[in-house]
Design a protein around this motif. Structure first.
Motif, short mmCIF file in Angstrom:
data_model
loop_
_atom_site.label_atom_id
_atom_site.label_comp_id
_atom_site.label_asym_id
_atom_site.label_seq_id
_atom_site.Cartn_x
_atom_site.Cartn_y
_atom_site.Cartn_z
N ALA A 1 15.42 5.42 0.30
CA ALA A 1 16.78 5.19 -0.19
C ALA A 1 17.51 6.45 -0.68
CB ALA A 1 16.76 4.12 -1.28
N ALA B 1 -0.80 1.27 -15.19
CA ALA B 1 0.27 0.27 -15.08
C ALA B 1 1.46 0.81 -14.30
CB ALA B 1 0.71 -0.19 -16.47
N MET B 2 1.66 2.14 -14.31
CA MET B 2 2.76 2.73 -13.53
C MET B 2 2.47 2.68 -12.04
SD MET B 2 4.06 6.13 -15.48
CE MET B 2 4.30 6.13 -17.27
N VAL C 1 8.81 1.12 -13.97
CA VAL C 1 9.01 1.86 -12.72
C VAL C 1 9.99 1.09 -11.82
CG1 VAL C 1 7.89 2.84 -10.68
CG2 VAL C 1 6.73 2.92 -12.89
N THR D 1 4.65 -1.36 -15.97
CA THR D 1 4.85 -1.59 -14.53
C THR D 1 6.31 -1.92 -14.23
OG1 THR D 1 2.58 -2.42 -14.40
CG2 THR D 1 4.03 -2.91 -12.54
N LYS E 1 10.57 9.54 -7.09
CA LYS E 1 9.75 9.93 -5.94
C LYS E 1 9.57 8.75 -4.98
CE LYS E 1 7.35 13.95 -7.75
NZ LYS E 1 6.14 14.51 -8.37
N ARG E 2 9.46 7.55 -5.53
CA ARG E 2 9.26 6.38 -4.67
C ARG E 2 10.52 6.02 -3.91
NH1 ARG E 2 4.76 3.02 -8.16
NH2 ARG E 2 3.04 4.08 -7.12
N SER F 1 7.64 7.91 -15.80
CA SER F 1 8.15 6.68 -15.20
C SER F 1 9.39 6.96 -14.35
CB SER F 1 8.46 5.68 -16.32
OG SER F 1 8.91 4.46 -15.80
N GLU G 1 10.22 9.91 -13.12
CA GLU G 1 9.83 10.80 -12.04
C GLU G 1 9.22 10.01 -10.88
OE1 GLU G 1 7.30 14.00 -13.32
OE2 GLU G 1 6.98 14.73 -11.27
N LEU G 2 8.35 9.07 -11.24
CA LEU G 2 7.70 8.26 -10.22
C LEU G 2 8.72 7.37 -9.51
CD1 LEU G 2 4.95 7.82 -9.05
CD2 LEU G 2 4.49 6.11 -10.80
N ARG H 1 0.83 -1.20 0.00
CA ARG H 1 0.00 0.00 0.00
C ARG H 1 0.88 1.27 0.00
NH1 ARG H 1 -4.61 2.83 0.87
NH2 ARG H 1 -4.54 4.33 2.56
N THR H 2 1.88 1.30 0.85
CA THR H 2 2.79 2.45 0.86
C THR H 2 4.01 2.08 0.03
OG1 THR H 2 2.00 3.25 2.97
CG2 THR H 2 4.20 3.96 2.30
N LYS H 3 4.11 2.73 -1.13
CA LYS H 3 5.06 2.27 -2.13
C LYS H 3 6.36 3.06 -2.10
CE LYS H 3 0.97 1.39 -4.98
NZ LYS H 3 0.05 2.45 -4.51
N LYS H 4 6.69 3.64 -0.95
CA LYS H 4 7.90 4.46 -0.88
C LYS H 4 8.97 3.84 -0.01
CE LYS H 4 7.74 9.00 -1.23
NZ LYS H 4 7.24 10.37 -1.51
N GLN I 1 16.60 9.74 -0.14
CA GLN I 1 16.15 10.95 0.52
C GLN I 1 17.24 12.03 0.51
OE1 GLN I 1 14.10 10.09 4.17
NE2 GLN I 1 12.72 11.74 3.61
N GLN J 1 -0.19 9.01 2.09
CA GLN J 1 1.25 8.78 1.92
C GLN J 1 1.51 7.52 1.11
OE1 GLN J 1 3.38 9.42 5.56
NE2 GLN J 1 4.95 10.37 4.31
N GLY J 2 2.37 7.63 0.11
CA GLY J 2 2.71 6.47 -0.71
C GLY J 2 1.74 6.23 -1.86
#
Lengths: 333, 333, 333
Positions: free
Chosen positions: B45, C102-103, B318, B315, B71-72, B65, B67-68, B39-42, B47, C47-48
């Protein structure tokens, strides 16, 4: 950090900056410069605050610098690009600013091709009695205060990295070369350099530096005696100079018949290694960027770290903008 | 994660990737794929690090892709769009890159319509002795390494989700179909597939696949024996293929008289359910996107999850880009 | 916050909103309005999660409002601008949406100049059985539900700030003035106001408000008796009105010969201080922005906080969009 005496709410111009204010910005920027050398370059100072970059005039460099400064203070950022905006839909600039105010913006960073727009927005915010702050990121040919401050910081930190302060420039000779007439960078630099007690020598072709320029800048005040000099040739400005600030030449000046040719401009006013012989031995060259290589400055000189402070200016830019956002934002308790 | 043996500082091309490097990317991406299912995809690493997306050639898909991915990993991101940039102001590309360097960028993700731009920037960074890394996000008709790696990851994870690795493709037959000549995606895929020990069959009309193509790619090295085959018809490439990689057809190829018509192209080289009969029963189809439905691939096939890996590729993109940023970024201690 | 009874997965239209749903949005927005008055205006609710703003039709105001709402819920945001996108590369809208799916996008905020695009994307997502949610940020002349909800919240919070709820509008007279025919804002407002039990009076020139408009809106349902009135003159709509909602006049209507001139439009349908004399003494005026000053509304009236709710609407917009993202996003456990 020395914020206790900082009371300024907007940063619109350097014309009325006090010596104390310059020193607070320089010292705060020095602290952030140290933060930026760490691996984790973020501080939580502006967490939860919103910085809106309202760039009615497009810019990559200045916008990225402000955006990064805001992110490193942990602020949330909003970017507004004029091209895709309501501006084309008939909304006034003040209404756009008030929309960002109503969304909850804490600090507005504003660039506009017309002089006076940031001032007008700041006045409107004050009239409304709201706490939002305005930072001028360049307005027409008027001012670009964050550029003036980052140039000042670049020079002062070079002289004394541990304690950059205004008085370090007292008596230094600084040449500003190029399109003085149309340059907001030149105007902001003139204010800070005069305030520091430096000798400022302006050099440009007559079309880009009218005789009445000094009076025009200082308006009702007397031109400071022994501090500001105007030259229509490069040599007297460079003679024994400690620093040479070159200005960006807008290509559109050519089409306006203010210049003969880029080649001739470079020959007469472009900075080269040979011409720097007249200066102090450890002279340094600055340029606000983006540079037209081989026009304002020769390509090899630009890449020579012994002479060029250009990269240093960009790095200082992030630290100085962090300082400005921090000083203004911390007042909002 | 297996970063201990990772020493590469830039990712510019797959031409010199080692088997060990492929495997490290595949395993690291697999770990992040698992993170992305939470659920929380962050993860924290990167920061405090700054990833600048310098897209001199516009792109939505690849930029989003990267950018995401950044951010993650909790990095701060800066986006540079060529259209509103100083590029139109006469600044050189190297000077733009050096400006982002001076601002404190840690990783530059670069796309440019000219081949070699990311390499040139990486060389300049190395010459300057700075620790900034360059990731090639597509340069002209040269390479698109992150696409090659995500295609590899998509295929290998399908075969063994728990342990995707290069050797899984040994002996597999893979068809690459379409505009091979102009495709940076094809070039990056050829490198990784050849390295895996797969058999690579290229199929395209002669105008889009010159006879000398294999020699052109492998330059001074010998074309690997029994690994690379060139076809001017689709059928022999599809025969018993395990995977079919279709390439995007740039509409502008039409105007250059390299193709008769989109309809005829689809008839001869477009992938359809009927044509897949020649392949292995569990064949899968890939496409880097964006797809021209009914040109490179029939519309119903594209939407059929039994055959199409297209969504899976996005998918994987990313996860693979997180892996690249992580592997490169973690070296910066 | 009262999310227990919220089951809606997409927000595409207000046509089928229940009274309970309106009240949940109003109460949740009220909670966030309180958060926004704090110094640190962030909550970690999303968050996330990833919110993608897919604005196929450009917009600064609505995009910034959604972006800020998402950031204040601690979501990661991706912005898609149609101008630099794959749309020009032949990709279908559904394929673009599926790429963002998909991302790993959790919520898609979609604006498109064609009515029905957000619905089509939402249907496709449901068909695929995925958990991604779609928020309509304005589709053609169809609906702009978040604008309808923020207008409702603005009015209800004015009447009872501590407990804004739908029933507060029962029996109130509300005039909607302007280009009704082409307005997605008008359509969304009509649904919510009718649901509240208010009397809705539409006023516009005949070219912008056809006779059959009410039947057109309500399709197979009967037009609610005693709730919806159509006027081709302004005065009867304003008579004793509690609220006046003005609509933005698209300049392009002029070129389509639907209007004589902006000046004449202002004379007949522009809201001025004098014309408000007919209304309730404490009447308030709304406008979705951006405003053409002196066209839909006189300039002095727009700036008069005694009458204008325009700034309030923008502030409510962030709170209401936080509420929508939160209600939809919290369902994704």
């Amino acid at each position: 950090m020395p914020t206790s005496t900082w009371t300024r709410h907007h940063v619109l111009s350097l014309a009325d900056f006090t010596a104390a204010e310059y020193d607070i910005v320089l010292q705060t920027a020095a602290s952030f410069q140290e933060v930026l050398s760490r691996r984790t370059k973020k501080v939580p100072a502006l967490q939860g605050q919103v910085v809106a970059n309202l760039f009615f005039e497009p810019s990559t460099r200045t916008r990225s610098s402000f955006e990064l400064a805001a992110k490193r203070l942990s602020a949330d950022t909003l970017n507004f690009a004029a091209s895709t905006s309501s501006m084309t839909k008939g909304e006034t600039i003040l209404d756009t600013a008030k929309t960002y105010l109503a969304m909850g913006t804490d600090i507005m960073v504003i660039r506009h091709k017309e002089a006076g727009v940031p001032n007008a927005i700041a006045q409107e915010m004050d009239r409304l009695g709201v706490r939002v702050s305005v930072l001028n990121a360049g307005d027409g040919q008027h001012e670009h205060p964050s550029q003036g401050l980052l140039d000042l910081f670049t020079i002062c930190s070079l002289i004394d990295p541990a304690n950059p302060r205004l008085e370090l420039l007292k008596g230094k000779k600084i040449a500003i070369v190029g399109d003085i007439l149309h340059s907001r960078v030149a105007r902001s630099n003139i204010w800070s350099l005069i305030a520091s007690g430096a000798q400022v020598h302006l050099a440009a072709p007559p079309t880009l530096l009218p005789k009445f320029f000094a009076e025009y800048i200082f308006e009702d005040e007397p031109v400071p005696p022994g501090q500001l000099f105007i030259h229509w040739e490069l040599e007297p400005a460079l003679q024994n100079a400690d620093f040479v600030m070159t200005l960006r030449l807008q290509k559109e000046r050519m089409t306006a018949h203010l210049l003969p040719s880029l080649r001739e401009y470079h020959q007469l006013f472009g900075i080269t290694r040979a011409k720097l012989q007249r200066c102090q031995p450890n002279v340094k060259v600055l340029h606000p960027g983006p540079v037209n290589r081989g026009v304002e400055i020769s390509s090899d000189l630009m890449d020579d770290p012994e002479f060029s402070l250009i990269q240093s200016q960009v790095t200082s830019g992030v630290a100085v903008r962090m300082a400005l956002l921090y000083l203004i934002g911390s007042g909002k308790t």
